[in-house]
Write an enzyme that holds these catalytic residues in place. Structure first.
Site: not given
Length: 405
Positions: A72, A358
């Protein structure tokens, strides 16, 4: 071969045109020397962009990237770079193949370009692009990122830009030797002259579209408390890593201006931690201050949320508010600097903690803003951009005014 008179005439015309274009946009003060190679590169770049903008077919760019194993961080940064239009167009037109000096295949740049081609496919064939091969080539070039553990997005950005620059550098790998002056080190020069000389020395070794877009120059000014001597050093930067002011209540919002103020705040150096004074020729108590001497086309701001304490690595969650338009860096530039305005076009967010986090990206489109969460792309409002998750901000230079006294 072009006759010498015609060549000299073209050289003079190119210089006049490039000076006019650069001065009109406030990118370079009048009277500053421009190397011949930079002149022709600038002129041809302007002509190529003007010509290719008409014929470069582009899709919407609103395409996600597949997560190929804790990637990510990569996906978020690539989406931000994908929306850096000058870099995107340079890659898609493959201008780097004519620009680069090395005869070696630019493998990473080629793979990065393939990812951009997928993201901006005019036919809109894929809803998700797989960056797996690009990441494999990157890890071969930068083994530090080997494995599948989560990585820091800002660190990845630095390594990526550095590696891309290395592959497509307009200068030969054999670096020119740096000549040293026989003059005393404390000889006084005009700051602008000293800065320009250092910048030219940098371009003699490192010159690419990455430098054109992302590189700026910092001035570090040291003031000796004993003899009042000022000395300056100049360093190239590709991003500004800003400290976040501490608050007793982490929920209280600080502004980006406060972060910049803290970054450029005068710092007192004790004798044992101070560099040698050029005039006293010994360590003395001194003060140090950072200012921006040369402003980049693309300003990357890293909000330094991760800090090392005595026993652990922790993340700060203080909300930082930032302007979407007209961020003025003029107050942090040279004394004769007018407004230097930037507009936000992309940002990288980090949600979660140090160990469980994230990354996502938010990028400005023609019709508004979109959030890029790996393979998922959704529309968002401007109000959703301001949060405690903002981590890396991407600004485009809008206007730059230099006032000459």
């Amino acid at each position: 071969q072009m006759p010498r008179a015609a060549s000299d005439h073209m050289d003079h015309s190119c210089r006049a045109l490039c000076r006019s274009l650069l001065n009109q946009n406030g990118l370079q003060p009048e009277g500053t020397d421009i190397s011949r190679s930079v002149l022709y590169t600038s002129l041809m770049g302007l002509l190529l962009v003007a010509d290719r903008e008409k014929e470069l077919p582009l899709g919407s760019g609103q395409v996600g990237l597949r997560n190929v194993g804790n990637t990510c961080f990569l996906n978020a940064i690539v989406q931000c770079l994908s929306h850096t239009r000058s870099l995107r167009d340079y890659c898609l037109t493959k201008t780097y193949l004519q620009d680069m000096c090395s005869s070696q295949e630019p493998e990473l740049m080629n793979e990065f370009t393939k990812v951009l081609e997928g993201l901006w496919d005019v036919n809109g064939g894929d809803t998700t692009v797989n960056p797996g091969k690009f990441y494999r080539v990157f890890k071969e070039a930068v083994p530090y990122f080997s494995g599948y553990s989560q990585q820091d997005a800002q660190e990845f950005l630095r390594f990526l830009l550095d590696q891309l620059h290395t592959e497509i550098n307009r200068r030969p790998a054999q670096r020119p030797s740096i000549t040293t002056s026989a003059q005393p080190t404390y000889t006084r020069f005009r700051i602008s002259e000293e800065a320009s000389a250092m910048w030219k020395r940098h371009l003699d070794r490192d010159d690419s579209v990455i430098v054109d877009l992302f590189s700026g120059q910092l001035r570090s000014s040291l003031h000796c408390s004993v003899c009042s001597h000022y000395s300056n050093t100049f360093d190239v930067f590709c991003d500004l890593s800003l400290p976040i002011p501490k608050r007793s209540d982490s929920r209280v919002t600080v502004t980006l201006r406060e972060c910049l103020d803290l970054f450029s705040q005068e710092e007192k150096l004790e004798q044992e931690n101070s560099p040698m004074c050029e005039r006293c020729n010994r360590r003395t108590e001194s003060t140090k201050r950072l200012t921006i001497q040369r402003f980049p086309q693309i300003l990357v701001i890293h909000l330094n949320r991760f800090t090392m304490t005595r026993f652990s690595f922790c993340k700060g969650t203080v909300p930082v508010s930032f302007p979407l338009t007209d961020l003025d860096l003029g107050p942090f530039g040279p004394a004769d600097c007018g407004p230097v305005l930037y507009d936000l076009y992309a940002l990288c967010n980090h949600a979660g903690t140090v160990n469980m986090g994230h990354y996502t990206a938010a990028c400005r489109e023609e019709e508004g803003w979109c959030c890029y969460n790996d393979s998922c792309v959704t529309r968002i409002s401007e109000d959703q951009l301001q949060s405690s998750q903002a981590y890396v901000l991407f600004y485009q230079l809008k206007t730059c005014t230099t006032i000459r006294k």
